[in-house]
Design a protein around this motif. Structure first.
Motif, mmCIF file in Angstrom:
data_model
loop_
_atom_site.group_PDB
_atom_site.id
_atom_site.type_symbol
_atom_site.label_atom_id
_atom_site.label_comp_id
_atom_site.label_asym_id
_atom_site.label_seq_id
_atom_site.Cartn_x
_atom_site.Cartn_y
_atom_site.Cartn_z
ATOM 1 N N MET A 92 0.873 -1.129 -0.042
ATOM 2 C CA MET A 92 -0.039 0.157 -0.119
ATOM 3 C C MET A 92 0.954 1.323 -0.081
ATOM 4 O O MET A 92 0.637 2.021 -0.884
ATOM 5 C CB MET A 92 -1.121 -0.006 1.243
ATOM 6 C CG MET A 92 -1.991 1.084 1.235
ATOM 7 S SD MET A 92 -3.370 0.969 0.280
ATOM 8 C CE MET A 92 -4.265 2.209 0.904
ATOM 9 N N ARG A 93 2.025 1.238 0.683
ATOM 10 C CA ARG A 93 2.687 2.443 0.875
ATOM 11 C C ARG A 93 3.474 2.729 -0.210
ATOM 12 O O ARG A 93 3.603 3.977 -0.831
ATOM 13 C CB ARG A 93 3.714 2.386 2.104
ATOM 14 C CG ARG A 93 4.443 3.620 2.436
ATOM 15 C CD ARG A 93 5.717 3.097 3.139
ATOM 16 N NE ARG A 93 5.677 2.733 4.687
ATOM 17 C CZ ARG A 93 5.594 3.538 5.628
ATOM 18 N NH1 ARG A 93 5.579 4.922 5.493
ATOM 19 N NH2 ARG A 93 5.170 3.155 6.834
ATOM 20 N N LYS A 94 4.032 1.409 -0.972
ATOM 21 C CA LYS A 94 4.828 1.675 -2.293
ATOM 22 C C LYS A 94 3.756 2.145 -3.444
ATOM 23 O O LYS A 94 4.419 2.829 -4.315
ATOM 24 C CB LYS A 94 5.309 0.143 -2.557
ATOM 25 C CG LYS A 94 6.576 -0.201 -1.736
ATOM 26 C CD LYS A 94 7.276 -1.491 -2.058
ATOM 27 C CE LYS A 94 8.352 -1.721 -1.290
ATOM 28 N NZ LYS A 94 8.982 -3.133 -1.881
ATOM 29 N N ALA A 95 2.573 1.666 -3.408
ATOM 30 C CA ALA A 95 1.654 1.868 -4.322
ATOM 31 C C ALA A 95 1.314 3.535 -4.201
ATOM 32 O O ALA A 95 1.390 4.117 -5.216
ATOM 33 C CB ALA A 95 0.546 1.163 -4.409
ATOM 34 N N LEU A 96 1.319 3.971 -3.112
ATOM 35 C CA LEU A 96 0.925 5.461 -2.745
ATOM 36 C C LEU A 96 2.029 6.539 -3.268
ATOM 37 O O LEU A 96 1.822 7.616 -3.655
ATOM 38 C CB LEU A 96 0.489 5.578 -1.410
ATOM 39 C CG LEU A 96 -0.929 4.982 -1.055
ATOM 40 C CD1 LEU A 96 -1.102 5.020 0.448
ATOM 41 C CD2 LEU A 96 -2.107 5.804 -1.737
ATOM 42 N N ILE A 97 3.163 6.059 -2.936
ATOM 43 C CA ILE A 97 4.417 6.835 -3.476
ATOM 44 C C ILE A 97 5.003 6.611 -4.805
ATOM 45 O O ILE A 97 5.801 7.293 -5.317
ATOM 46 C CB ILE A 97 5.562 6.740 -2.626
ATOM 47 C CG1 ILE A 97 6.323 5.527 -2.542
ATOM 48 C CG2 ILE A 97 5.033 7.234 -1.168
ATOM 49 C CD1 ILE A 97 7.431 5.339 -1.446
ATOM 50 N N SER A 98 4.340 5.727 -5.642
ATOM 51 C CA SER A 98 4.946 5.434 -6.886
ATOM 52 C C SER A 98 4.558 6.225 -7.878
ATOM 53 O O SER A 98 3.517 6.895 -7.956
ATOM 54 C CB SER A 98 4.643 3.850 -7.365
ATOM 55 O OG SER A 98 4.683 3.518 -8.741
ATOM 56 N N GLU A 99 5.340 6.464 -8.897
ATOM 57 C CA GLU A 99 5.001 7.490 -9.951
ATOM 58 C C GLU A 99 4.723 6.840 -11.353
ATOM 59 O O GLU A 99 4.707 7.239 -12.172
ATOM 60 C CB GLU A 99 5.946 8.656 -10.063
ATOM 61 C CG GLU A 99 5.974 9.507 -8.923
ATOM 62 C CD GLU A 99 7.046 10.540 -9.137
ATOM 63 O OE1 GLU A 99 7.834 10.755 -10.043
ATOM 64 O OE2 GLU A 99 7.122 11.446 -8.242
ATOM 65 N N THR A 100 4.875 5.232 -11.400
ATOM 66 C CA THR A 100 4.683 4.441 -12.518
ATOM 67 C C THR A 100 3.318 4.434 -12.777
ATOM 68 O O THR A 100 2.284 4.674 -11.887
ATOM 69 C CB THR A 100 5.432 3.017 -12.110
ATOM 70 O OG1 THR A 100 4.596 2.404 -11.123
ATOM 71 C CG2 THR A 100 6.862 3.276 -11.848
#
Length: 408
Positions: free
Chosen positions: A52-60
């Motif tokens: 969840m955290r990775k998805a929220l900061i991802s720009e891909t």
């Protein structure tokens, strides 16, 4: 990785620290993405919260959330309001079998632009973020609370807020109240009157603040199972917990009194003690519509104690990581149980023996692995694909070993 549990005995008076609630963490992580001035302590270290955290900061453009069902629901709503951003959200093969049409239809009613890339009603999804101006949605009241919470979490960022009407008898009320309480705690105004939930828009920046996540009650359930199957006077302390919890699974404290387990609330922790044996002729009847995630743990506990049990309110278990009702029936019957299931109930008949050296299939479901592990107090047992526990409780096996379990 399979784990073999040799018949074990708990070390008494052990202490275990469990990280933050996955349910609270995922809600607060999304709110932090919407309101960056929020800081969070004791965030869950589960796979789901990490994803969840990775998805929220991802720009891909492509977001893969693997098995994380909560993340799929919450992020679908989140990316719908990321103006001018295009996102494709996908997951594991099982995730592509888990329905999301109810949430997608609700978001489209608000003006979202979402298309299905493979099968109608299921991930993966293509989402074109935009400003959502509509503010009224109606849902059946018995849908998964995650659909409802996904809408509520983004509601304060909608131009006109949200008015959500629920038709029929509402299920999973504690999870809805958890979401509303967390919104209130950061300064978002909400109301929940009869079957209508309202969230007011909050265009202004909220005050900077730090919130601490309570430890996960679902994870505590496995220790309740252990104590219930232990000798009288065995006890264990786990933290960090509150007497007044936002988590529906805190009902464990009341339910496990039926199994001779007493819960004592201390400062930021709880002590569980097997205070008495139980009448093996008693019949346990439970409605778990507000806490379905603890059904597997309870079923295994009841089986291990040789009791009879009727559980209802389990309709959401069929659309989890696996069909949990079918999985429970299959694995319990390998151990010698007699189980009858319907789409929303489970009836476990009393058993006098537990078959030993049985290999339990986990179906890529973390709760199957952890729910069956306490039976290692009764008989040797093997848990297949045991590292699936990382989805919600990565240090589970280390903690079990520390309290006396003999693992190979």
């Amino acid at each position: 990785m399979d784990i073999s549990i040799q018949k074990s005995k708990l070390n008494n008076h052990q202490k275990i620290q469990i990280t933050g609630s996955k349910s609270e963490s995922n809600r607060l992580l999304l709110l932090q993405a919407l309101y960056p001035q929020i800081s969070i302590n004791n965030v869950s270290n589960s796979d789901d919260s990490v994803l969840m955290r990775k998805a929220l900061i991802s720009e891909t453009e492509l977001i893969d959330i693997h098995h994380a069902g909560t993340a799929m629901r919450f992020l679908t709503a989140y990316f719908s309001i990321q103006k001018d951003r295009e996102t494709v959200i996908t997951g594991s093969p099982r995730m592509k079998e888990r329905p999301i049409k109810i949430l997608v239809d609700a978001l489209k009613m608000l003006g979202a632009e979402i298309t299905y890339l493979e099968n109608d009603g299921f991930p993966p999804l293509k989402i074109k973020g935009r400003e959502l101006t509509e503010h009224k949605v109606t849902l059946e009241a018995n849908v998964s609370s995650q659909y409802i919470s996904a809408l509520l979490l983004i509601a304060s960022k909608l131009e006109n807020g949200l008015e959500l009407t629920l038709k029929g008898k509402i299920t999973s009320v504690p999870y809805i109240n958890m979401t509303l309480s967390l919104l209130n705690s950061i300064g978002v105004e909400t109301s929940f009157v009869e079957n209508t939930i309202s969230v007011k828009p909050n265009a202004a920046n909220l005050e900077p603040q730090t919130l601490t996540v309570e430890s996960d009650w679902s994870s505590a359930s496995y220790f309740y199972g252990l104590i219930a199957l232990s000798d009288v006077d065995t006890e264990i302390t786990i933290g960090a917990y509150k007497n007044k919890s936002l988590q529906g699974d805190s009902v464990l404290a009341d339910i496990y009194e039926k199994f001779g387990v007493t819960t004592t609330f201390l400062d930021e922790s709880i002590t569980l003690q097997k205070s008495s044996n139980i009448d093996i002729n008693s019949v346990v009847e439970l409605d778990l519509k507000n806490a379905p995630d603890i059904a597997q743990t309870i079923a295994v506990t009841v089986f291990g104690l040789g009791l009879e049990c009727y559980m209802i309110g389990l309709h959401t278990l069929k659309i989890k990581e696996t069909d949990r009702l079918v999985a429970l029936k299959t694995e319990l019957e390998k151990l010698g149980a007699e189980v009858i299931i319907t789409d929303l109930s489970l009836h476990l008949k009393p058993s006098k023996t537990v078959n030993s050296n049985i290999t339990i299939a986990t179906y890529n479901d973390h709760r199957m692995a952890m729910a069956f592990a306490p039976l290692g107090l009764k008989v040797p047992i093997v848990i297949e694909n045991a590292d699936v526990v990382s989805k919600s409780y990565p240090q589970f096996w280390e903690d079990f070993k520390a309290i006396g379990f003999n693992l190979k």
